[in-house]
Design a protein around this motif. Structure first.
Motif, short mmCIF file in Angstrom:
data_model
loop_
_atom_site.label_atom_id
_atom_site.label_comp_id
_atom_site.label_asym_id
_atom_site.label_seq_id
_atom_site.Cartn_x
_atom_site.Cartn_y
_atom_site.Cartn_z
N HIS A 52 -6.75 -3.58 -4.65
CA HIS A 52 -5.53 -3.13 -3.97
C HIS A 52 -5.69 -1.69 -3.49
CE1 HIS A 52 -1.47 -3.22 -2.64
NE2 HIS A 52 -1.15 -2.18 -3.39
N MET A 53 -6.27 -0.85 -4.35
CA MET A 53 -6.49 0.54 -3.95
C MET A 53 -7.40 0.60 -2.73
SD MET A 53 -5.78 3.75 -4.76
CE MET A 53 -5.46 3.87 -6.51
N LEU A 54 -8.47 -0.21 -2.73
CA LEU A 54 -9.38 -0.23 -1.59
C LEU A 54 -8.66 -0.71 -0.33
CD1 LEU A 54 -12.18 0.23 -0.44
CD2 LEU A 54 -12.81 -2.07 -1.23
N SER A 55 -7.78 -1.70 -0.47
CA SER A 55 -7.05 -2.17 0.71
C SER A 55 -6.15 -1.06 1.26
CB SER A 55 -6.25 -3.44 0.40
OG SER A 55 -5.12 -3.17 -0.40
N LEU A 56 -5.54 -0.27 0.40
CA LEU A 56 -4.71 0.85 0.86
C LEU A 56 -5.56 1.91 1.55
CD1 LEU A 56 -2.37 1.29 -2.24
CD2 LEU A 56 -1.72 0.44 0.03
N LEU A 57 -6.72 2.21 0.98
CA LEU A 57 -7.61 3.21 1.56
C LEU A 57 -8.14 2.75 2.92
CD1 LEU A 57 -9.44 4.15 -1.73
CD2 LEU A 57 -8.03 5.71 -0.36
N LEU A 58 -8.49 1.47 3.01
CA LEU A 58 -8.95 0.92 4.29
C LEU A 58 -7.84 1.01 5.34
CD1 LEU A 58 -10.95 -2.11 2.91
CD2 LEU A 58 -11.90 -0.36 4.44
N VAL B 175 -14.80 3.21 -1.64
CA VAL B 175 -15.06 2.54 -2.92
C VAL B 175 -15.07 3.57 -4.05
CG1 VAL B 175 -16.79 1.24 -4.25
CG2 VAL B 175 -16.28 0.59 -1.88
N GLU B 176 -15.67 4.72 -3.78
CA GLU B 176 -15.69 5.78 -4.79
C GLU B 176 -14.27 6.20 -5.17
OE1 GLU B 176 -17.94 10.02 -5.63
OE2 GLU B 176 -17.59 9.42 -3.56
N ALA B 177 -13.41 6.35 -4.18
CA ALA B 177 -12.02 6.72 -4.46
C ALA B 177 -11.27 5.60 -5.15
CB ALA B 177 -11.32 7.11 -3.15
N ALA B 178 -11.51 4.35 -4.75
CA ALA B 178 -10.82 3.20 -5.37
C ALA B 178 -11.16 3.07 -6.84
CB ALA B 178 -11.17 1.91 -4.62
N ALA B 179 -12.32 3.57 -7.22
CA ALA B 179 -12.75 3.49 -8.63
C ALA B 179 -11.90 4.37 -9.54
CB ALA B 179 -14.22 3.89 -8.74
N ARG B 180 -10.97 5.13 -8.98
CA ARG B 180 -10.11 6.00 -9.77
C ARG B 180 -8.92 5.26 -10.40
NH1 ARG B 180 -11.65 11.37 -10.47
NH2 ARG B 180 -9.50 11.45 -11.09
N VAL B 181 -8.83 3.96 -10.22
CA VAL B 181 -7.73 3.21 -10.82
C VAL B 181 -7.79 3.31 -12.34
CG1 VAL B 181 -7.57 1.58 -8.90
CG2 VAL B 181 -8.90 0.98 -10.92
N ALA B 182 -6.68 2.98 -12.97
CA ALA B 182 -6.63 2.98 -14.43
C ALA B 182 -7.71 2.03 -14.96
CB ALA B 182 -5.25 2.53 -14.91
#
Length: 182
Positions: A114-120, A31-38
């Motif tokens: 979407h970013m979280l789905s990729l990270l998962l 979640v922390e990494a997904a928060a890096r979206v634009a």
């Protein structure tokens, strides 16, 4: 090919996942990494809600109520949230802003999902994003305890990749048809 391009190009949805699921602690760095979206204005116009155990059953009840089949038993509708041990509700949590319109805040929330789905997926989990006509129903909103400024964008269903999962077939696109110049 870069690691990121390889991971994104290999992404697929798993409509069926096993009963395994990441723990809350395992989700936190993702979640922390997904928060890096634009995120224009750094508003953080999103939040995520974990649904596990009985919360999934309550969601099933809310979906049945929203479907208008209150008097009828609809096991299919009630069982939908039970298809994964972990559901992550994706919420657009719109912030007051004179510079960033609601649609842009919703786009940020969708980007986080979407970013979280990729990270998962990169972490080895099976994921699919479910929406539908009942996503914004009043009973479903209440069940998620959404504020007036929030909209539910759907749920990420997360679980283990089934042992018998076949490689998904995704139709390739001709990028020239989708990328143009002015």
């Amino acid at each position: 090919m870069s690691k990121v391009l390889t991971a994104v190009a290999g992404r697929r949805s798993y409509s069926r996942v096993s009963v395994d699921a990441p723990s809350h602690a395992e989700l936190l760095p993702l979640v922390e990494a997904a928060a890096r979206v634009a995120d224009h204005g750094a508003l953080r116009p999103w939040r995520l809600i974990e649904l596990r155990g009985a919360a999934r059953e309550r969601l099933g009840e809310a979906l049945v109520a929203a479907s208008g089949k209150k008097g009828e038993r609809d096991p299919g509708m009630a069982a939908k949230p039970l298809r994964a041990e972990l559901l992550i509700a994706v919420v657009a949590s719109r912030q007051r802003s004179s510079k960033v319109p609601k649609w842009e805040q919703d786009a940020t929330a969708a980007g986080v999902a979407h970013m979280l789905s990729l990270l998962l997926a990169d972490a080895g989990w099976g994921v699919f994003w479910r929406t539908g006509p009942l996503t914004r129903a009043t009973t479903v909103r209440k069940m998620h305890k959404l504020a007036d400024t929030e909209e539910l964008l759907g749920w990420l269903y997360v679980g283990g990749v089934p042992a018998n999962a076949k490689a998904g077939k995704r139709l390739k696109i001709d990028p020239e048809k989708f990328l143009s110049a002015l």
